[in-house]
Design an enzyme around this catalytic site. Structure first.
Site, mmCIF file in Angstrom:
data_model
loop_
_atom_site.group_PDB
_atom_site.id
_atom_site.type_symbol
_atom_site.label_atom_id
_atom_site.label_comp_id
_atom_site.label_asym_id
_atom_site.label_seq_id
_atom_site.Cartn_x
_atom_site.Cartn_y
_atom_site.Cartn_z
ATOM 1 N N SER A 1 100.564 107.505 100.264
ATOM 2 C CA SER A 1 101.155 108.788 99.917
ATOM 3 C C SER A 1 101.058 109.730 101.097
ATOM 4 O O SER A 1 99.999 109.868 101.703
ATOM 5 C CB SER A 1 100.427 109.410 98.730
ATOM 6 N N ASP B 1 108.105 116.068 96.558
ATOM 7 C CA ASP B 1 106.652 115.873 96.656
ATOM 8 C C ASP B 1 106.120 116.103 98.077
ATOM 9 O O ASP B 1 105.719 115.160 98.755
ATOM 10 C CB ASP B 1 106.314 114.460 96.163
ATOM 11 N N HIS C 1 101.244 116.095 95.839
ATOM 12 C CA HIS C 1 100.130 115.579 95.042
ATOM 13 C C HIS C 1 98.901 115.289 95.902
ATOM 14 O O HIS C 1 97.810 115.153 95.376
ATOM 15 C CB HIS C 1 100.552 114.397 94.161
HETATM 16 N N1 ARG Z 1 102.320 107.539 91.404
HETATM 17 C C1 ARG Z 1 101.943 108.326 92.551
HETATM 18 C C2 ARG Z 1 100.595 107.861 93.081
HETATM 19 O O1 ARG Z 1 100.108 106.853 92.662
HETATM 20 C C3 ARG Z 1 101.956 109.780 92.245
HETATM 21 C C4 ARG Z 1 100.840 110.241 91.375
HETATM 22 C C5 ARG Z 1 100.820 111.717 91.135
HETATM 23 N N2 ARG Z 1 101.877 112.172 90.242
HETATM 24 C C6 ARG Z 1 101.810 112.154 88.880
HETATM 25 N N3 ARG Z 1 102.847 112.520 88.203
HETATM 26 N N4 ARG Z 1 100.728 111.791 88.214
HETATM 27 O O2 ARG Z 1 99.769 108.530 93.628
HETATM 28 N N1 GLU Z 2 101.295 107.799 94.887
HETATM 29 C C1 GLU Z 2 100.524 106.823 95.613
HETATM 30 C C2 GLU Z 2 99.463 107.442 96.505
HETATM 31 O O1 GLU Z 2 98.902 108.451 96.188
HETATM 32 C C3 GLU Z 2 101.461 105.983 96.373
HETATM 33 C C4 GLU Z 2 102.107 105.123 95.405
HETATM 34 C C5 GLU Z 2 101.684 103.727 95.570
HETATM 35 O O2 GLU Z 2 100.687 103.291 94.972
HETATM 36 O O3 GLU Z 2 102.406 103.079 96.343
HETATM 37 O O4 GLU Z 2 99.077 106.892 97.499
#
Ligand code: ARG
Ligand code: GLU
Length: 689
Positions: free
Chosen positions: A624, A221, A84
């Site tokens: 991330s 990921d 991502h």
């Molecule tokens: N929750 C993760 C973050 O905050 C992954 C976000 C991307 N993935 C998704 N399914 N939207 O970045």
């Molecule tokens: N998916 C999040 C990011 O892009 C990390 C998840 C979180 O907030 O810990 O950094």
């Protein structure tokens, strides 16, 4: 007798929960934590983690692009981050013939690696406490404005003496602990970063938004890049003559695997946390802001979902938009629930009562009251601002009108922008959202917090629907062919376009009536928080305070651990390929795995292939792509998410619920080998075992 006592002891140690570890520590100051880390199983020294004199683990960590982290894993500049995080680059290289998002991408030689203009990675060269130098010339008798001028002037002198754009050297002075301390960060920025590999989205985004922020998780990921440098190993813009970057340090990979209780270290760049704010801010976030924004986004997501489920083409058009809307939506739900569950407002109030007593006879008397009063003044304006952001400015047609107008104003062509907009635009969604969003804006804000234009239009049309119908019927911006023909000469005419006119009216109100008030009060709150932070450090002199996250490099340590999300449920911390197969369903987009993965599984022997694991590291957005290291500093995973039940860790860490989610590095290796057949990449990695 003796034996059973021993057994009792063993059981007792197994039952005592290991306390999770709150904190995002500055690598420079990690020596203050190293005893605790070693007591928890870490075998590294402070110098192993951060050193300016010799290569250390920090030299293998980068800030990736704008908002992620990455890690170097080979002597030839090979880099891991999340799928991502590399998504934009993978998408940019994708066409209908070569859909790398869908099918994955694997360079089979260095010549096949794809350049990404604009993408940079930043290595932290050094960090240093420069508080004294930055405050040189400051006197306590000065006003806050005068203090700011001193800080800015001294910081400029410092950074200008270091910055060297030709060599990719950039430095910044950051105020940590609410600007009670200043640190100088020096970065070396490499700007030739090429895409090397990415799994198909059905692996890299497996589970999609259904599983986002959730456990059990099975997302592969990751994506792979390579840093290039000029012949002297210095940063250089893309050139075919550039060569793979030779890092000072790269991570050794451990394939030993993880089990509950193992020490874990996350080394990365968390974005924003607010651990030291008062109960006023926590209450606003948990009881006003989060619930209201969640409600608004629920409406939008429902509208999107309704049309997406009816039409495959619409589903594709809105999948990325839908993901963006739902990501924070889900995070806020966990945050609001988590703050309520652990009674953060109450526990902060209890702390504040003790603080108030202590402050009765010192310079901080009245500080908490001052802060409360500032929030009280700011909140209605801030709330209106949040409503604007979540309603008016989410109407796609208005945003498009403003972008086209600005582009024409600058005399630039509008065709690329127009094509991109209409490719992913489905007007019925926007029309329905218009009524829902403007309706919420109308209902939830009092007249003093709405522009005059709003009441005027509603009176003129009589209903939201009539207003909407007229905007969409008369605006030129719904008609691609007409937009493509617009030129600078049309600007005066566009002023009267109902979509542009509407955008402009609300935006001007936002900028004139809300923004200045919110920013003035926000500054006063920051200043008061600076004093409050200092006061908290004086109030609890024996506590080891870590500064709130601000995208600078941090160390979080903890251990592999499951959790108990609710009564009678315990989540164990390691997921496997078995779980992917259980979820696999060709009819559900998020769970439709590639046929090759089914075939590999059918061969047998891969049930226990690890995929993801949970740990107790304190992380946030920006972490991330961060390397997850074992007790010896070897790479065991890549951080990519948190569990939603623990997302209040941005304001208050709860060891029972806060878990970060990492990709098990052995799943990356499995996918590179079995799906990508890119074994040449494995050859340049170093394995511990
Ligand atoms: N929750 C993760 C973050 O905050 C992954 C976000 C991307 N993935 C998704 N399914 N939207 O970045
Ligand atoms: N998916 C999040 C990011 O892009 C990390 C998840 C979180 O907030 O810990 O950094």
């Amino acid at each position: 007798m003796k034996k059973s006592f021993l057994l009792f002891l063993v059981l007792l140690t197994a039952l005592v929960p290991v306390r999770a570890d709150e904190g995002m520590w500055l690598p420079l100051l990690i020596s203050s934590r190293i005893a605790d880390m070693r007591a928890k199983g870490c075998r590294l020294t402070a110098e192993d983690i951060y050193s300016v004199n010799q290569a250390s683990l920090k030299d293998a960590v980068v800030r990736f692009g704008g908002g992620c982290t990455g890690e170097v894993v080979s002597p030839d500049g090979l880099l891991f981050t999340n799928h991502h995080c590399g998504y934009g680059q993978i998408q940019q290289h994708s066409t209908v013939e070569h859909d790398y998002l869908k099918d994955g991408f694997w360079a089979m030689s260095r010549a096949e690696e794809l350049p990404n203009p604009g993408l940079t990675v930043s290595f932290l060269q050094s960090m240093e406490d420069v508080t004294e130098r930055v405050l040189k010339g400051y006197k306590p008798s000065m006003t806050n404005g005068q203090r700011d001028s001193v800080v800015q002037a001294n910081s400029r002198i410092l950074t200008e003496s270091i910055n060297n754009p030709a060599k990719g050297i950039r430095s910044t002075v950051e105020g940590l602990y609410y600007a009670n301390q200043y640190f100088l960060f020096v970065y070396k920025i490499y700007s030739d970063v090429r895409l090397v590999g990415a799994p198909p989205s059905s692996i890299g985004k497996f589970g999609g938004d259904t599983d986002n922020w959730m456990w059990p998780r099975h997302t592969g990921d990751f994506s792979i890049f390579r840093i290039y440098a000029d012949k002297n190993n210095e940063p250089a813009e893309y050139s075919k003559d550039n060569v793979p970057y030779k890092p000072k340090r790269y991570f050794t990979i451990s394939r030993k695997g993880v089990k509950e209780g193992d020490f874990t270290l996350v080394y990365g760049c968390p974005g924003t946390t607010k651990e030291y704010v008062t109960s006023d801010e926590v209450r606003y976030t948990g009881e006003v802001s989060d619930p209201e924004k969640i409600a608004l986004r629920t409406m939008r997501l429902d509208i999107q979902k309704k049309y997406m489920s009816q039409d495959q083409a619409v589903r594709i058009q809105y999948s990325s938009k839908n993901a963006n809307v739902s990501n924070a939506w889900k995070k806020w739900q966990g945050e609001a629930k988590g703050l309520a569950r652990r009674k953060t407002v109450e526990s902060k109030q209890e702390f504040e009562a003790r603080f108030r007593k202590w402050a009765e006879n010192n310079e901080y008397k009245g500080l908490l009251e001052e802060i409360s009063a500032l929030y009280e003044q700011r909140n209605p304006y801030f709330r209106a601002q949040e409503y604007y952001n979540e309603t008016v400015s989410t109407i796609e047609l208005l945003a498009f009108a403003s972008r086209i107008y600005a582009t024409l104003e600058q005399g630039r062509p509008v065709d690329a922008l127009t094509e991109a907009f209409f490719k992913d635009y489905y007007q019925p969604i926007d029309e329905e959202a218009f009524v829902a969003m403007m309706g919420a804006f109308d209902k939830q804000l009092s007249a003093d917090f709405k522009p005059a234009y709003h009441a005027q239009k509603l009176a003129q049309y009589g209903s939201l629907e009539a207003w909407r119908n007229d905007v969409f019927a008369r605006s030129v911006f719904t008609d691609k062919a007409k937009v493509l023909k617009l030129t600078k000469a049309d600007l005066p005419k566009l002023e009267a376009d109902p979509a542009y006119e509407m955008y402009k009216a609300y935006n001007q109100w936002y900028r004139k009536d809300l923004q200045p008030v919110v920013s003035r009060l926000g500054q006063q709150i920051s200043l008061a928080n600076r004093r409050y932070m200092k006061a908290q450090m004086e109030f609890e002199p024996n506590k080891d305070f870590y500064p709130d996250a601000n995208r600078t490099l941090r160390v979080s340590y903890g251990q592999v651990a499951g959790y108990k999300p609710s009564d009678a449920i315990y989540y164990s911390p390691v997921s496997t390929l078995q779980g992917i197969i259980e979820k696999d369903n060709p009819d559900i987009f998020d769970y439709n795995i590639p046929q090759t993965l089914r075939d590999i599984y059918a061969e047998g022997g891969h049930d226990d292939q690890p995929v993801c694991f949970l740990a107790t590291n304190h992380t946030s957005g920006g972490n991330s792509g961060s390397p997850v290291l074992n007790a010896d500093g070897q790479l065991i995973g890549i951080n990519f998410d948190r569990v939603w039940e623990g997302t209040m860790s941005d304001l208050a860490f709860d060891p029972d619920f806060c878990r970060n989610i990492s990709l098990d590095i052995r799943y990356l290796l499995f996918v590179v080998e079995k799906i990508g057949h890119a074994n040449w990449l494995l050859d340049e990695m170093t394995f511990a075992d």
